[in-house]
Each structure stands twice: as structure tokens, then as C-alpha cells.
Design an enzyme around this catalytic site. Structure first.
Site, PDB file in Angstrom:
ATOM      1  N   TYR A 143       0.851  -1.190   0.000  1.00  0.00           N
ATOM      2  CA  TYR A 143       0.000   0.000   0.000  1.00  0.00           C
ATOM      3  C   TYR A 143       0.885   1.237   0.000  1.00  0.00           C
ATOM      4  O   TYR A 143       1.805   1.347   0.816  1.00  0.00           O
ATOM      5  CB  TYR A 143      -0.894  -0.006   1.243  1.00  0.00           C
ATOM      6  CG  TYR A 143      -1.871   1.149   1.301  1.00  0.00           C
ATOM      7  CD1 TYR A 143      -2.940   1.224   0.412  1.00  0.00           C
ATOM      8  CD2 TYR A 143      -1.723   2.161   2.237  1.00  0.00           C
ATOM      9  CE1 TYR A 143      -3.834   2.277   0.464  1.00  0.00           C
ATOM     10  CE2 TYR A 143      -2.621   3.221   2.304  1.00  0.00           C
ATOM     11  CZ  TYR A 143      -3.671   3.277   1.413  1.00  0.00           C
ATOM     12  OH  TYR A 143      -4.562   4.317   1.463  1.00  0.00           O
ATOM     13  N   ASP A 238       9.396   2.907   0.012  1.00  0.00           N
ATOM     14  CA  ASP A 238       8.311   3.547   0.738  1.00  0.00           C
ATOM     15  C   ASP A 238       8.523   3.260   2.225  1.00  0.00           C
ATOM     16  O   ASP A 238       8.209   2.174   2.718  1.00  0.00           O
ATOM     17  CB  ASP A 238       6.964   2.999   0.244  1.00  0.00           C
ATOM     18  CG  ASP A 238       5.784   3.612   1.004  1.00  0.00           C
ATOM     19  OD1 ASP A 238       6.018   4.326   2.001  1.00  0.00           O
ATOM     20  OD2 ASP A 238       4.635   3.375   0.590  1.00  0.00           O
ATOM     21  N   LYS A 266       3.615   8.911   8.754  1.00  0.00           N
ATOM     22  CA  LYS A 266       3.430   8.292  10.070  1.00  0.00           C
ATOM     23  C   LYS A 266       4.378   8.855  11.148  1.00  0.00           C
ATOM     24  O   LYS A 266       4.181   9.984  11.566  1.00  0.00           O
ATOM     25  CB  LYS A 266       3.464   6.771   9.933  1.00  0.00           C
ATOM     26  CG  LYS A 266       2.344   6.337   8.954  1.00  0.00           C
ATOM     27  CD  LYS A 266       1.958   4.893   8.937  1.00  0.00           C
ATOM     28  CE  LYS A 266       0.669   4.730   8.153  1.00  0.00           C
ATOM     29  NZ  LYS A 266       0.744   3.990   6.928  1.00  0.00           N
TER      30      LYS A 266
HETATM   31  C1  LIG Z   1       0.092   4.465   5.545  1.00  0.00           C
HETATM   32  C2  LIG Z   1       0.914   4.247   4.366  1.00  0.00           C
HETATM   33  C3  LIG Z   1       0.876   5.102   3.259  1.00  0.00           C
HETATM   34  C4  LIG Z   1      -0.126   6.213   3.134  1.00  0.00           C
HETATM   35  O1  LIG Z   1       0.039   7.188   4.099  1.00  0.00           O
HETATM   36  P1  LIG Z   1      -1.209   8.169   4.453  1.00  0.00           P
HETATM   37  O2  LIG Z   1      -0.616   9.151   5.415  1.00  0.00           O
HETATM   38  O3  LIG Z   1      -2.257   7.287   5.044  1.00  0.00           O
HETATM   39  O4  LIG Z   1      -1.648   8.801   3.197  1.00  0.00           O
HETATM   40  C5  LIG Z   1       1.785   4.906   2.239  1.00  0.00           C
HETATM   41  N1  LIG Z   1       2.680   3.907   2.292  1.00  0.00           N
HETATM   42  C6  LIG Z   1       2.748   3.050   3.328  1.00  0.00           C
HETATM   43  C7  LIG Z   1       3.778   1.985   3.351  1.00  0.00           C
HETATM   44  C8  LIG Z   1       1.848   3.176   4.387  1.00  0.00           C
HETATM   45  O5  LIG Z   1       1.893   2.301   5.387  1.00  0.00           O
END
Ligand SMILES: *Cc1c(COP(=O)(O)O)cnc(C)c1O
Length: 429
Positions: A143, A238, A266
Site C-alpha cells: 500500500y 516507501d 506516520k
Molecule cells: C500508511 C501508508 C501510506 C499512506 O500514508 P497516508 O498518510 O495514510 O496517506 C503509504 N505507504 C505506506 C507503506 C503506508 O503504510
């Protein structure tokens, strides 16, 4: 036990789609009524009915030092009186960028945004602008936020709700997103061979956390790095989940891997809406106003968000022992859970690295999306609710990692293990 939550959920659904502002919060995949929170302190969440929970989601990652951590609360109060936004540069943004660069490797330049989604979509646009190529490779069950190019075989809520193709994502966009299985280097080689000179970027969660916690197998990330070097593809890690969580320098430091571009979210915001992307100077200098790859944000670098993130990151930098403590706690939890699950006797797998951990009701190793989906997620539902009734708040989906925060004590961990033991006994009964 959940009277007020139930009332609020009824009311919420009159005005908010599904009653929530982010889908997994609705408890759809585990059933039942989502618990509405009133406040949190340290490792505990308190709901509107006065129930207390030991928290294993940490707001899906950010609250690594626990909730309402006093230095963050104070810093926000102190800065709020100066104004909550200027729309002009501040010294705080310079300090934040310098702090991030001093912790995370390979960040020549870094740009702040307001979410992980924004960070990832901007990194992809930049990789395309830099290479002049259109396609990207991502991994099944990973994701990267809810931007269109990522909603192809995505993890997190998309996997939780088993959405195969997301309406609203045009075929034109979707066809530029190629997918491979995580930990399958040969699959990536095949895609690269099938689309010569067309792939702008490979984007990967270094440790997958949006289909439960799944570790990279030895050589996988190194193999991706080598393919990118050979083919002139931009390698994007990511680190929205892993950044500042697995180590001060994130997965790059923890796993010894180098990215061309990095995305953060995060933990970087300490509980405020913050994201960032950055990396190699020769790539980053294509971002406007240095170059023509346009990217902007009215509230990017917001002072209240910056001071919250800055306060947490500087605490993590000043005391890297926090990571050792967090990992010791997580290993203790893993070993104790392992003991009670083994005694229970049915198949399970526990994956863990640093302060990320998840339990899959599976008789086979969980190493990619198909093995994660093959687990018995009906059992997870029952386990989730049993734990919730015993005051332990796990992510309401088997397709999510659990996150430990450093406010958790040995007593909390032991209470969690006892709750798991009772919950498993209940599953048998
Ligand atoms: C949570 C998450 C996102 C998206 O971040 P948001 O602040 O919810 O838009 C992207 N990449 C990873 C790996 C994530 O866990």
C-alpha cells in the site's frame, strides 16, 4: 460495554460515508461496531464508554513514544499561539529538513507534504519526470496511499475489503502500474524484460506492513537495487511505515539498503498530518521550483505539524536506545505469544521485525500476498473481538501490522499475552 460507541456510529453514518473518515476504521472486515475514542495516554486508549485498551495500532504507526507524550503536547501549545499557518517559509522547516537528513541516509534534498499518500504520488511523478518513462512496478498487497496509480492489487483497506479493481481508476492509469509478488525477484525480471526501457520506478515497502507484517527475504531488496542500477530505474523505498520506526535511519539503515528516492509519513509527524519525500539530488532537482515536475501544498511544512514531528524525531535521535527497548519488548511479546499459540495447537505464524509484528492463522509461511490471503481470516475476526473485549486493541484487519509503542510496560505485555491465552481458549470452546 459499547453503548455510546454504538450511538455515535449510528449518528456518524447519517453524515459520514460508512461513519468513518478512513475505511478500515469501520470494523467491516472484523464485524461489529467501531469503538469511538475519547482520549489516550501513553500505551492506553480510552473510549467514549470509559473502556480502556492496551494500544497495538499506535494510530497506525505514528505514536511510537506513546500517546499525549508531554514534550509534543507542550511544543504544540507553545507554537499554536504564534499562528497555526503562514504560507511562507519558516526556520522550523529548515531545522526539520536538517534533522531528517541527519537521521535518514541518502536524502540529499527533502520536501515536506501532508500525508504518506502525497509523498508516494509525488515520488512517482518525479521518477516519471526524471526518466521520461511511464510505467511503475509495485508489489501485490503493498500500500502506497490512495492515489490512482497505487490502487492496483493494493494492500491495507483495499486488501481488507477484497477490492479487485477500484472504480474510478481509469484503465489508462491502471495499465501503467505493473505488479509482481513480493519476494519474487524472478517476477520482477520478467516484467523488466517485457517492458524494456519503459519502467520509471520500482516502489516497494522494504518491510511489508499492509498485509500483516512480512519481511523481505535475503537478497530480495538487494536484487531490486541491482535491477534498478542495471536498467536506469528509480528505486523508491516507501518508508512511510518503517521510517524512524525500525531504526533512526529506517529500513535503509536496518536492512543496509540504499534507495534513490524515499517516502515518509506516520512517525515523521509525531501524530500530526505529515509526509515527506526526498533522495538523490540529481533527481530531486527536477522538482519545482528547481525543475518542472510540479508539486506543491498550501499547508506543507505547517508549523504545528513540524514542531510535533521535530520533537519526536529529535527524541529518537538523541536516544537510539529507544529502538533497542522497543525491539526487546516486541521480541518478548512474540516469544510469549508463540508459547500460548503453540499450546493452543492450531496453525499460526508470527512475523516480527523491530517493533512491527503480526499473527496469521496460517499453516504455511507468510511471505507474500497470496500466502497472507490464504490464512484463516475468520479466526482472526474472532480473535480480534476476544482481545478487544479483554481490553487489547489490535488492528481491525489481518492485513495490517501491529505497532508497539515505547510506553508499553512488561505488565501491559503480560496482560496482552493473558488476553491472548483466554481468547484462544474461547476460540476452542
Ligand atoms: C500508511 C501508508 C501510506 C499512506 O500514508 P497516508 O498518510 O495514510 O496517506 C503509504 N505507504 C505506506 C507503506 C503506508 O503504510
Amino acid at each position: 460495554m459499547y453503548t455510546k460507541s454504538k450511538e455515535l456510529f449510528e449518528r456518524a453514518q447519517q453524515s459520514i460515508p460508512g461513519g468513518v473518515n478512513s475505511p478500515v476504521r469501520a470494523f467491516r472486515s472484523v464485524g461489529g461496531t467501531p469503538v469511538f475514542m475519547k482520549r489516550a495516554q501513553g500505551a492506553y486508549l480510552f473510549d467514549v464508554d470509559g473502556n480502556r485498551y492496551i494500544d497495538y495500532i499506535a494510530s497506525w504507526g505514528p505514536m511510537i513514544l506513546g500517546h499525549a507524550w508531554e514534550p509534543v503536547v507542550k511544543a504544540i501549545q507553545e507554537y499554536a499561539v504564534f499562528s497555526t499557518s503562514y504560507g511562507a517559509p519558516t526556520e522550523l522547516e529548515v531545522e526539520m529538513a536538517e534533522l531528517i537528513r541527519s537521521m535518514a541516509p541518502n536524502l540529499d534534498l527533502v520536501r515536506m507534504v501532508s500525508s504518506g499518500t502525497e509523498a508516494c504520488m509525488s515520488a512517482i511523478r518525479l521518477a516519471r519526470g526524471f526518466t521520461g518513462r511511464n510505467k511503475i512496478i509495485k508489489f501485490e498487497g503493498h500500500y502506497h496511499g490512495h492515489a490512482d496509480p497505487f490502487l492496483v492489487k493494493a494492500g491495507s483497506g483495499v486488501a481488507t475489503f477484497n477490492i479487485q479493481t477500484v472504480p474510478g481508476v481509469t484503465p489508462g492509469v491502471a495499465q501503467d502500474t505493473l505488479t509482481a509478488a513480493y519476494n519474487d525477484l524472478a517476477g520482477v525480471e520478467q516484467l523488466v524484460a517485457a517492458y524494456p526501457g519503459a519502467i520509471a520506478a520500482i516502489i516497494v515497502e522494504p518491510v511489508a506492513g499492509n498485509m500483516g507484517c512480512i519481511l523481505p527475504e535475503p537478497g530480495f531488496l538487494e536484487g531490486l537495487r541491482a535491477i534498478c542500477d542495471r536498467e536506469g530505474i528509480v528505486f523508491i523505498l516507501d518508508e512511510v511505515m518503517t521510517g524512524f520506526r525500525l531504526a533512526p535511519g529506517g529500513a535503509q539503515q536496518r536492512l543496509g539498503i540504499r534507495a534513490d528516492l524515499l517516502t515518509y509519513g506516520k512517525v515523521i509527524g509525531g501524530g500530526m498530518p505529515v509526509g515527506a519525500f526526498g533522495g538523490r539530488k540529481d533527481i530531486m532537482q527536477h522538482i519545482s521550483p528547481l525543475g518542472n515536475v510540479y508539486q506543491a501544498g498550501t499547508l506543507s511544512g505547517n508549523p504545528i505539524a513540524m514542531i510535533a514531528g521535530y520533537t519526536v524525531l529529535s527524541a529518537l535521535k538523541a536516544n537510539p536506545g529507544i529502538y533497542t527497548e522497543l525491539e526487546e519488548k516486541t521480541i518478548y511479546l512474540r516469544d510469549e505469544l508463540d508459547r500460548v499459540f503453540r499450546a493452543w495447537g492450531e496453525p499460526y505464524r508470527i512475523n516480527q521485525i523491530g517493533s512491527m509484528i503480526s499473527v496469521h492463522f496460517s499453516d504455511h509461511p507468510v511471505r507474500d500476498f497470496s500466502s497472507a490471503s490464504g490464512a484463516n481470516n475468520e479466526l482472526f475476526k474472532l480473535f480480534f473481538h476476544s482481545m478487544l473485549r479483554r481490553g487489547v486493541y489490535l488492528p481491525p484487519s489481518a492485513f495490517e501490522s501491529w505497532f508497539l509503542n515505547n510506553a508499553l510496560t512488561r505488565t501491559d505485555l503480560d496482560a496482552t499475552v493473558r488476553a491472548a491465552e483466554e481468547s484462544l481458549a474461547e476460540l476452542n470452546g
